[in-house]
Design an enzyme around this catalytic site. Sequence first.
Site, mmCIF file in Angstrom:
data_model
loop_
_atom_site.group_PDB
_atom_site.id
_atom_site.type_symbol
_atom_site.label_atom_id
_atom_site.label_comp_id
_atom_site.label_asym_id
_atom_site.label_seq_id
_atom_site.Cartn_x
_atom_site.Cartn_y
_atom_site.Cartn_z
ATOM 1 N N GLU A 117 110.811 8.927 20.482
ATOM 2 C CA GLU A 117 110.708 9.689 19.175
ATOM 3 C C GLU A 117 109.708 8.785 18.474
ATOM 4 O O GLU A 117 109.332 7.596 18.529
ATOM 5 C CB GLU A 117 111.763 9.711 18.329
ATOM 6 C CG GLU A 117 113.004 10.608 18.877
ATOM 7 C CD GLU A 117 114.101 10.834 18.212
ATOM 8 O OE1 GLU A 117 114.110 10.652 16.846
ATOM 9 O OE2 GLU A 117 114.937 11.527 18.588
ATOM 10 N N CYS A 134 105.625 5.543 12.516
ATOM 11 C CA CYS A 134 106.575 4.519 13.458
ATOM 12 C C CYS A 134 106.577 5.048 14.782
ATOM 13 O O CYS A 134 106.854 5.979 15.234
ATOM 14 C CB CYS A 134 107.913 4.737 12.745
ATOM 15 S SG CYS A 134 108.995 3.372 13.639
ATOM 16 N N CYS A 141 115.773 0.700 24.580
ATOM 17 C CA CYS A 141 115.670 -0.604 24.321
ATOM 18 C C CYS A 141 116.600 -1.551 25.122
ATOM 19 O O CYS A 141 117.901 -1.202 25.196
ATOM 20 C CB CYS A 141 115.617 -0.872 22.845
ATOM 21 S SG CYS A 141 115.272 -2.559 22.313
ATOM 22 N N CYS A 145 120.631 -4.394 19.849
ATOM 23 C CA CYS A 145 121.209 -5.028 18.653
ATOM 24 C C CYS A 145 122.345 -3.931 18.074
ATOM 25 O O CYS A 145 122.145 -2.801 18.508
ATOM 26 C CB CYS A 145 119.862 -4.673 17.550
ATOM 27 S SG CYS A 145 118.498 -5.715 17.972
ATOM 28 N N CYS A 148 121.781 -0.746 16.019
ATOM 29 C CA CYS A 148 120.846 0.298 16.114
ATOM 30 C C CYS A 148 121.297 1.386 17.294
ATOM 31 O O CYS A 148 121.634 0.869 18.364
ATOM 32 C CB CYS A 148 119.535 -0.292 16.681
ATOM 33 S SG CYS A 148 118.170 0.477 16.927
ATOM 34 N N HIS A 253 117.579 -9.915 9.974
ATOM 35 C CA HIS A 253 119.038 -8.845 9.825
ATOM 36 C C HIS A 253 120.091 -9.983 9.649
ATOM 37 O O HIS A 253 120.939 -9.505 9.282
ATOM 38 C CB HIS A 253 119.328 -8.093 10.919
ATOM 39 C CG HIS A 253 118.291 -7.130 11.097
ATOM 40 N ND1 HIS A 253 117.679 -6.308 10.247
ATOM 41 C CD2 HIS A 253 117.359 -6.793 12.230
ATOM 42 C CE1 HIS A 253 116.781 -5.290 10.745
ATOM 43 N NE2 HIS A 253 116.623 -5.707 11.747
ATOM 44 N N CYS A 375 115.626 4.711 10.047
ATOM 45 C CA CYS A 375 115.565 3.617 10.648
ATOM 46 C C CYS A 375 116.782 3.343 11.507
ATOM 47 O O CYS A 375 117.812 3.319 10.913
ATOM 48 C CB CYS A 375 115.094 2.407 9.761
ATOM 49 S SG CYS A 375 115.050 0.898 10.709
#
Length: 407
Positions: A117, A134, A141, A145, A148, A253, A375
């Site tokens: 995306e 973005c 990934c 994390c 996410c 974070h 996000c």
Amino acid sequence: MSTEVVATSAISAEQQPSPSAPAQEKVNLLGMSRPQMEKFFEDMGEKKFRAGQVMKWIHQFFVTDFAQMTNISGKLREKLEKLCVIEAPEVVHKNYSKDGTRKWVFRVGDGDGSLVETVLIPAEHRSGLRRTLCISSQVGCALDCSFCSTGKQGFQRDLTQAEIIGQLWMANYSYMEDVPVLERERSVTNVVMMGMGEPLLNYDAVLNSMRIMLDDFAYGMSKRRVTLSTSGVVPKIDQLVKDIDVALAISLHAPNDELRNELVPINKKYPLEQLIAACQRYIAKDGNESSRKHVTIEYVMLDGVNDHPEHAQQMIKLLKNLPSKINLIPFNPFPHAPYGRSSRNRIISFQKTLSDAGFVCTIRQTRGDDIDAACGQLVGQVADRTRRAEQWKKKIAQSNEIMRSQG
């Protein structure tokens, strides 16, 4: 010109067939940087300045039909038609939010899991309307994390240069498809490599894609308007400083190693001391109009997890010797997420503590919620080929059951 965007058969420059290759192995020119394209033309027996001409047609006028490239001889156009294509990834879904945010889902392979995306976020700025894109660099990934949703899909593969730059091409083209060719202009003002994937783990393709973004024969973007975001791959940060001058953002974070090990697992390999030192080295190199004057710190606000006053104080200590701007990001929940969004008052208090300590600290405005474009939400519906999401949801369900039995 046909406005249909066909499924990509993009290949990297390292996999380029020779100019005499058969038709089924046509070279996709979309992802070539100028040096790569100049070499390709020279290998064809053509002058290398043809590369700049073709790049302008592709990236400034958004032309995919060689017949429309009117400043190139008919003979060369025929040769290019036989040997080359200009193909962006296939758009399988697009959605435009009521707040102006745009989202595209691209297919970059076979099966429902081969999707990425791209999100475009418009915003008013003192210099005029800003359109920030973005861009994704990987299918899924590998870093996982904990906050996410993209990480819960697992990792499938790296994107090629054509698949990366094709996202920028399509975003610009979406504003220009009904505009006459010679009246078209680039609409995207800023690029952030903050989409799916860890950009520094697909280093070569991301580097060459950013070179295309900066190239005056392509998008001609200011190096201050191209930002690479990383979770902290320290050796590649040091390599990046040698190869290109773009803005750097860190997905931080957490202000201490114990918490960051939980939220951003790559911290176990490259802990905060090493990461901050790498950031200091990145901005140490002086340059005219350099984008390396500061590092942007991204910090997602998780209710009761990383938003306490002591965390703000730890941030102040951690970043005291690093020129930085801090961007606080309200958490965007997704199904089965084990976290909640910090309250508005908690976020504002956190911001005030950092601002009072002398940091430039902003709160990111949440955009695109109605189309799952915020996000941490990218490709929430992607098929999970690694079963990581299934295992993760099972773990959450088991935890909830234990809490109910104890409660």
